[in-house]
Every structure is written in C-alpha cells, then in structure tokens.
Design a protein around this motif. Structure first.
Motif, PDB file in Angstrom:
ATOM      1  N   ASN A   1       0.743  -1.190  -0.117  1.00  9.79           N
ATOM      2  CA  ASN A   1       0.264  -0.067   0.083  1.00  9.79           C
ATOM      3  C   ASN A   1       0.854   1.297   0.107  1.00  9.79           C
ATOM      4  OD1 ASN A   1      -2.517   1.186   0.122  1.00  9.79           O
ATOM      5  ND2 ASN A   1      -2.125   1.802   2.256  1.00  9.79           N
ATOM      6  N   GLY A   2       2.339   1.009   0.374  1.00 10.29           N
ATOM      7  CA  GLY A   2       2.970   2.463   0.395  1.00 10.29           C
ATOM      8  C   GLY A   2       4.099   2.419  -0.554  1.00 10.29           C
ATOM      9  N   SER A   3       5.200   2.148  -0.234  1.00  8.52           N
ATOM     10  CA  SER A   3       6.585   2.377  -1.137  1.00  8.52           C
ATOM     11  C   SER A   3       6.560   1.151  -2.169  1.00  8.52           C
ATOM     12  CB  SER A   3       7.737   2.920  -0.636  1.00  8.52           C
ATOM     13  OG  SER A   3       8.017   1.621   0.471  1.00  8.52           O
ATOM     14  N   GLY A   4       6.260  -0.063  -1.556  1.00  9.36           N
ATOM     15  CA  GLY A   4       6.433  -1.290  -2.349  1.00  9.36           C
ATOM     16  C   GLY A   4       7.672  -1.773  -2.134  1.00  9.36           C
ATOM     17  N   ALA A   5       8.482  -1.295  -0.898  1.00 12.82           N
ATOM     18  CA  ALA A   5       9.990  -1.761  -0.726  1.00 12.82           C
ATOM     19  C   ALA A   5      10.128  -1.763   0.765  1.00 12.82           C
ATOM     20  CB  ALA A   5      11.077  -0.890  -1.371  1.00 12.82           C
ATOM     21  N   VAL A   6      10.863  -2.717   1.154  1.00 16.04           N
ATOM     22  CA  VAL A   6      11.147  -2.621   2.780  1.00 16.04           C
ATOM     23  C   VAL A   6      12.582  -2.690   3.056  1.00 16.04           C
ATOM     24  CG1 VAL A   6      10.826  -5.464   2.722  1.00 16.04           C
ATOM     25  CG2 VAL A   6      10.395  -3.907   4.698  1.00 16.04           C
ATOM     26  N   THR A   7      12.783  -1.800   4.104  1.00 14.48           N
ATOM     27  CA  THR A   7      14.404  -1.886   4.539  1.00 14.48           C
ATOM     28  C   THR A   7      14.426  -1.965   6.136  1.00 14.48           C
ATOM     29  OG1 THR A   7      14.376   0.460   5.214  1.00 14.48           O
ATOM     30  CG2 THR A   7      15.120  -0.063   2.988  1.00 14.48           C
ATOM     31  N   PRO A   8      15.439  -2.781   6.881  1.00 12.29           N
ATOM     32  CA  PRO A   8      15.383  -2.939   8.177  1.00 12.29           C
ATOM     33  C   PRO A   8      14.833  -1.658   9.028  1.00 12.29           C
ATOM     34  CG  PRO A   8      17.120  -3.939   7.124  1.00 12.29           C
ATOM     35  CD  PRO A   8      16.585  -3.127   6.068  1.00 12.29           C
ATOM     36  N   GLU A   9      15.112  -0.503   8.382  1.00 13.04           N
ATOM     37  CA  GLU A   9      14.982   0.517   9.281  1.00 13.04           C
ATOM     38  C   GLU A   9      13.688   1.484   8.779  1.00 13.04           C
ATOM     39  OE1 GLU A   9      16.457   1.409  11.932  1.00 13.04           O
ATOM     40  OE2 GLU A   9      18.004  -0.190  11.547  1.00 13.04           O
ATOM     41  N   ALA A  10      12.628   0.739   7.854  1.00  9.82           N
ATOM     42  CA  ALA A  10      11.517   1.235   7.055  1.00  9.82           C
ATOM     43  C   ALA A  10      10.809   2.113   8.172  1.00  9.82           C
ATOM     44  CB  ALA A  10      10.755   0.016   6.548  1.00  9.82           C
ATOM     45  N   PHE A  11      10.555   3.455   7.808  1.00  9.69           N
ATOM     46  CA  PHE A  11       9.716   4.178   8.487  1.00  9.69           C
ATOM     47  C   PHE A  11       8.346   3.815   8.646  1.00  9.69           C
ATOM     48  CE2 PHE A  11       7.285   8.373   8.918  1.00  9.69           C
ATOM     49  CZ  PHE A  11       7.727   8.620  10.554  1.00  9.69           C
ATOM     50  N   GLU A  12       8.039   3.119   7.458  1.00 12.12           N
ATOM     51  CA  GLU A  12       6.570   2.493   7.488  1.00 12.12           C
ATOM     52  C   GLU A  12       6.387   1.460   8.553  1.00 12.12           C
ATOM     53  OE1 GLU A  12       6.726   1.017   3.375  1.00 12.12           O
ATOM     54  OE2 GLU A  12       5.780   2.616   2.637  1.00 12.12           O
ATOM     55  N   PHE A  13       7.293   1.047   8.931  1.00 13.24           N
ATOM     56  CA  PHE A  13       6.910  -0.092   9.783  1.00 13.24           C
ATOM     57  C   PHE A  13       7.064   0.606  11.421  1.00 13.24           C
ATOM     58  CE2 PHE A  13       6.480  -4.379   8.059  1.00 13.24           C
ATOM     59  CZ  PHE A  13       6.706  -4.140   7.080  1.00 13.24           C
ATOM     60  N   SER A  14       7.870   1.629  11.463  1.00 10.42           N
ATOM     61  CA  SER A  14       7.713   2.212  12.695  1.00 10.42           C
ATOM     62  C   SER A  14       6.169   2.843  13.160  1.00 10.42           C
ATOM     63  CB  SER A  14       8.780   3.419  12.986  1.00 10.42           C
ATOM     64  OG  SER A  14      10.040   2.928  12.849  1.00 10.42           O
ATOM     65  N   LEU A  15       5.801   3.517  11.770  1.00  8.54           N
ATOM     66  CA  LEU A  15       4.516   3.912  11.722  1.00  8.54           C
ATOM     67  C   LEU A  15       3.648   2.899  12.064  1.00  8.54           C
ATOM     68  CD1 LEU A  15       4.249   6.370   8.761  1.00  8.54           C
ATOM     69  CD2 LEU A  15       4.442   6.744  11.014  1.00  8.54           C
ATOM     70  N   LEU A  16       3.649   1.635  11.353  1.00  6.29           N
ATOM     71  CA  LEU A  16       2.641   0.527  11.502  1.00  6.29           C
ATOM     72  C   LEU A  16       2.760   0.083  12.943  1.00  6.29           C
ATOM     73  CD1 LEU A  16       0.739  -1.451  10.175  1.00  6.29           C
ATOM     74  CD2 LEU A  16       2.834  -3.014   9.769  1.00  6.29           C
ATOM     75  N   LEU A  17       3.579   0.164  13.905  1.00  6.04           N
ATOM     76  CA  LEU A  17       3.696  -0.313  15.082  1.00  6.04           C
ATOM     77  C   LEU A  17       2.966   0.829  15.930  1.00  6.04           C
ATOM     78  CD1 LEU A  17       4.573  -2.455  17.128  1.00  6.04           C
ATOM     79  CD2 LEU A  17       6.621  -1.322  17.441  1.00  6.04           C
ATOM     80  N   VAL A  18       3.389   1.829  15.861  1.00  8.45           N
ATOM     81  CA  VAL A  18       2.745   2.831  16.617  1.00  8.45           C
ATOM     82  C   VAL A  18       1.368   3.123  16.303  1.00  8.45           C
ATOM     83  CG1 VAL A  18       2.552   5.352  16.954  1.00  8.45           C
ATOM     84  CG2 VAL A  18       5.024   4.314  16.831  1.00  8.45           C
ATOM     85  N   PHE A  19       1.034   2.918  15.174  1.00 10.03           N
ATOM     86  CA  PHE A  19      -0.566   3.233  14.619  1.00 10.03           C
ATOM     87  C   PHE A  19      -1.317   2.153  15.382  1.00 10.03           C
ATOM     88  CE2 PHE A  19       0.171   6.346  11.079  1.00 10.03           C
ATOM     89  CZ  PHE A  19       0.727   7.281  12.292  1.00 10.03           C
ATOM     90  N   GLY A  20      -0.569   0.744  15.238  1.00  8.15           N
ATOM     91  CA  GLY A  20      -1.230  -0.301  15.453  1.00  8.15           C
ATOM     92  C   GLY A  20      -1.652  -0.267  17.167  1.00  8.15           C
TER      93      GLY A  20
END
Lengths: 235, 302
Positions: free
Chosen positions: B217-236
């Motif tokens: 749904n986002g950038s289509g790419a993932v890195t170990p430091e991906a900001f999208e995942f920090s957001l996902l955890l916080v928003f979760g």
C-alpha cells in the motif's frame, strides 16, 4: 481411593498445611471443615495441582497426585471446582460446559455429558445461550459443578459451593452433591464453612485447625462430638 | 464531496491495515498480558520473507501465505523461548508487568539488527500484485484502486476467519477461556501454555499480513529501518488502545477510526500534523476513555 500422607504445604514463609494425613475410600463423601485460614482451600488446591507441596505424598489409586499439573490431573479423573462459583462470566452457559469436555476430543460423548448435566440442572438447560454473568449465584454454582461433570470426574474437589447462597439454594446444591455421589459412585471432598450442612450429607468428616487435623471420623460421630460442636458447629 | 469520499477510501484502507496490527497486539495482550513491541519486528521480518519468496516464485499468492506462516512461527518461537521462561521466573507482580515490556523492546532491536546483518543495504521489493491506479468513475479517477480493493478484501477475509476461529472452534473457545480465566481453564483440562503459544502464532500471522499490506500500500519496498514499519507499530498500538486493548472488535473499530481521522488530517491540514495527531488521539483516549471508545468500564469483551 485417596491416600494423603504427611502433607506439608508452604505459602512463602507461612506453613499452610502441616503433616496432614487423610484416607478417603472410593464412593465416600468427605466434608472438610474448619475456620478461615485452617488450610482447607490449600488442601484442595494441592490435590488438584494448583499448589506445590513442600513434603509428604498423595496418591489417587496408582496416580501420584503431587507432581502433576491440573490439566493432566483432570485427564485422570480429578476435577476441582474452585472457590467462588468458578465459571467464566464472559462465556455463555453452553461454552462454560463445553470447556470442561474439550480435552476429551469426542463430540459425541461430550454432547451426551451435556445432556446429563442439563437433566441434572434443568435451569442451565433453559439458559444455554446466555452469558454466565447473567446467572444467579445458585445457577452459577450449578454451572461450575456442571462444567466439572463434563470432565467425567471420579474424584470431585468442591471448594465452598455454599458461599454467598441463600439457605434454600444451599440445601438444593448440597442435595445435588449427595445425589451425584450416590448415582455416579463419585468420591467427593467437600470443603465448607457451613459445617452443619456439610456434615449432614457427608459420610466422613475432617476438621482442620491451623493447618493440622484436629479431628476426624464418621460425619455422624463428629456431629455428636461435644468438642467439635462447641468449636465448629456453634451449638 | 468527491475529495472527501476519496479521503475516506484512503483512510479506510490504511485503517484496515492498522486494525490487523492492532489485532496482533491485542491477541498477545489477551493471551499473556504482554505489551508486545516485538510485533513490529515480527511484521518486518515476515515482510522480508515475503519479498524473498516473491523474488523467487514471482507470485504474491505464494509470498503472502508463506510470510504469514513465517510470522506465526517466529512469534510462537519468541513466546516459547523468551517470554515463557521470563514470566515463569519473574518474582512479583511488578516484575511481571515491567520485564516483558523491556524484553519485547530488546527483541525488536535484536530482530532489526539481525535483518540488517542479513540484508545489509539491500532493499526487499514487494511490488503490488494489482494496479494501484484508481478506478474511473464518470471521467474522474477515484482513490479506490484494484490494489486497495484487494487489501480491503484480504483484511475482511482474515477478520471473518478470525471470528470463525474464535467463535466456532474448540481452539477458539480455549483461547478465549484461557485469556479470561487461566486457572479455571487449567482446572477444566485446557493446556493453557500451549494455547498461549497458539495465540502468539495467530498474532504473528496477523502482523505479517499487516506488514505485507502496509508495504504494497506504501512504497512497495522494505528496509530494516523502514519508517513505514515504525508507523505501523505505533498506529497499531494507538488503534488497540482506542479499541480498549482487550477486544478484537475494538481493534478493528480503533484501526478504522484512526485511519480515517489521519487521512482527513493529511488531506486538509497537511502531513506534518499526522504523527502529532496520532499521539494526541492516544493521549485523549487514555485520559477520557481508558477502556477504549467501545469499552465498558471494567468489562471484558469477546
């Protein structure tokens, strides 16, 4: 039969049971009475695997009770109905009953047991789809005993089933316990504050005082023992 | 009006993914009373697994279930080898609450480091299986794309599956009973330890799905430091708190509510306020409705 020898149980620094020895034959209903803090609940919790023993032994037939977990003791026919109407309020009456038979993994036999419980306590049958927290105190106690029956127990450990119930309801519950003992050949340990009521339906009585056995004998004899009457029956 | 509907669609899609993450958090909280920050790491690692499988097989439809299995296995592994011994050994009530939180934070850090070690600067690519170009309605492109429809479909399917598992199966009954009353459950013959591991496993699978969907749904790419995942955890976490932390239904309501509010803020007030708004909502809910917006005081819900 249940053989308990020199059972000692500690809660941290406090000794809750001190060298308790009990013998209960198959098919007997034993009432365990005594004041608050006498160790009655600890005795049951140790026999069902919830509490660890410090010393002593307990066997049910060939089974060593003291080194087993509650979930495995249930599989060997030992079922404990803990203090305070042990039902799960968030689940429906039906789900509470099902819970007791899940480990049997046999839908047909479980359904059969459920029919038997409903026959025994028709009021539960009328409320199967209600949440357990909508039940009255007496109905909850019936449900707790019913859930226990779903596990096909041979040794039933009941902790204060009369707690907080109206006298008339207590009488009904006690009568059901006596009937169950007779009709299914159960062995029952009934822990009670209501010493008079418990000794009326029991075969034998055990009086606990400060973690030790103060008196033991036939329920009738204990009822007539002046010392027991004065200390525990209040008349 | 058109713009508002589009904003809603964007919010609902993002919110459905937060809902999944909130479910992952709620499941662990209910089964073991652990605040699981490692859920973010589990989602991240599973998404890397998914991107690797996608690279090998070329099929999103193989990558997603494999990632879910990986998430389930990893989550069960963490429960069994770290949290269970920790909870058994912790002495008093305070330790029981405090130690697992620190432990899951530590595990999150370790997982990120290990992923960094394995993947280095390499980026995990997760190209969307369907077009993210919006459908055309009366000449204008709307925010609903085949991809968004797919995301909503997957989330909906998972929620139906979870509901059926929890309400209709024996393991579902065991999971609910063990979370409400572990002692009565043990006395009824339920192997509560095993049931808890299953709860963590389901949580891991939900988290993995959230990770995969967040990425496509986002950038289509993932890195170990991906900001999208920090957001996902916080928003979760925020979604779980809005829903009252105990309830799966609450987690869904919380995720959708958060997604829609954040999309509206993003559209009308600008992106700089999104993070601020998420935490403001968190604080407001904690202060005004600590049992969640659908929670009953002191009540526990299925």
């Amino acid at each position: 039969m249940l053989r308990v020898k020199n059972l000692t149980v500690d809660h941290g620094a406090i000794r809750a049971l001190h060298g308790v020895s009990i013998s209960i034959e198959k098919g007997q209903l034993a009432a365990v009475i005594g004041a608050n803090g006498a160790g009655k609940t600890t005795l049951l919790r140790t026999l069902s695997g919830l509490n660890k023993a410090t010393d002593g032994s307990a066997t049910w037939g060939d089974l060593n009770v003291l080194h087993s977990k509650p979930e495995s003791l249930v599989r060997h026919g030992i079922s404990h109905v803990s203090e305070g109407k042990s039902v799960i309020p968030e689940l429906t009456v039906s789900e509470n009953l099902d819970l007791g038979a899940l480990w049997r993994r046999n839908r047909k036999e479980s359904a059969q047991s459920k029919n038997e419980v409903v026959e025994l306590f028709p009021r539960l049958g009328e409320r199967l789809s209600q949440r357990a927290d909508s039940l009255s105190g007496g109905e909850r106690q019936m449900l707790a005993i019913g859930r226990s029956m779903m596990s096909k127990p041979q040794l039933l450990l009941l902790d204060e089933p009369s707690l907080g119930l109206a006298p008339l309801v207590v009488e009904q519950i006690f009568q059901s316990i006596r009937d169950l003992t007779n009709s299914l050949g159960l062995t029952v340990i009934l822990v009670e504050q209501n010493a008079i009521g418990a000794l009326k339906i029991a075969d034998i009585g055990i009086v606990l005082n400060l973690g030790s056995i103060a008196a033991t004998g036939s329920a009738a004899a204990l009822r007539d023992d002046p010392a027991v009457r004065a200390a525990y029956l209040g008349f | 009006m058109f713009e508002f509907v589009n904003t809603l669609l964007i919010g609902i899609t993002a919110g459905s993914i937060y809902s999944l993450m909130a479910i992952a958090i709620v499941l662990v909280w209910r089964s073991t009373r652990v605040v699981n920050f490692a859920a973010g790491g589990i989602a991240l690692a599973s998404t890397f697994v998914g991107s690797t499988i996608l690279e090998i097989t070329g099929s999103f439809w193989i990558a997603l279930p494999v990632a879910m299995l990986a998430g389930a296995a990893l989550s069960a592994f963490i429960e069994y080898f770290f949290l269970r011994p920790l909870l058994k050994r912790s002495g008093d009530k305070n330790q029981e609450i405090f130690l697992p939180i620190i432990a899951t934070l530590g595990i999150l850090g370790i997982m990120k480091a290990v992923l960094h070690f394995i993947y280095g600067e390499k980026i995990g690519v997760l190209s969307p299986p369907l077009s993210d170009k919006g459908f055309i309605v009366s000449g204008e492109s709307i925010a609903l794309s085949p991809l968004r429809l797919l995301i909503l479909g997957i989330v909906l399917l998972l929620m139906i599956a979870l509901t059926l598992i929890f309400q209709r199966t024996n393991i579902g009954l065991s999971l609910r009973a063990a979370s409400f009353a572990p002692e009565i459950s043990r006395l009824s013959g339920i192997r509560v330890d095993l049931v808890r591991t299953v709860g963590w496993a389901i949580s891991g699978a939900a988290g993995a799905t959230a990770g995969i969907l967040q990425t496509v749904n986002g950038s289509g790419a993932v890195t170990p430091e991906a900001f999208e995942f920090s957001l996902l955890l916080v928003f979760g976490f925020v979604a779980a708190v809005i829903g009252g932390i105990e309830s799966l239904v609450g987690a869904v309501v919380g995720g959708l509510t958060l997604g829609i509010i954040l999309a509206i803020i993003l559209m009308y007030l600008g992106s700089s306020l999104v993070f601020f708004a998420a935490f403001l909502i968190l604080i407001l809910v904690l202060l005004l409705r600590p049992n969640g917006i659908i929670g009953v005081k002191g009540g526990r819900r299925a």
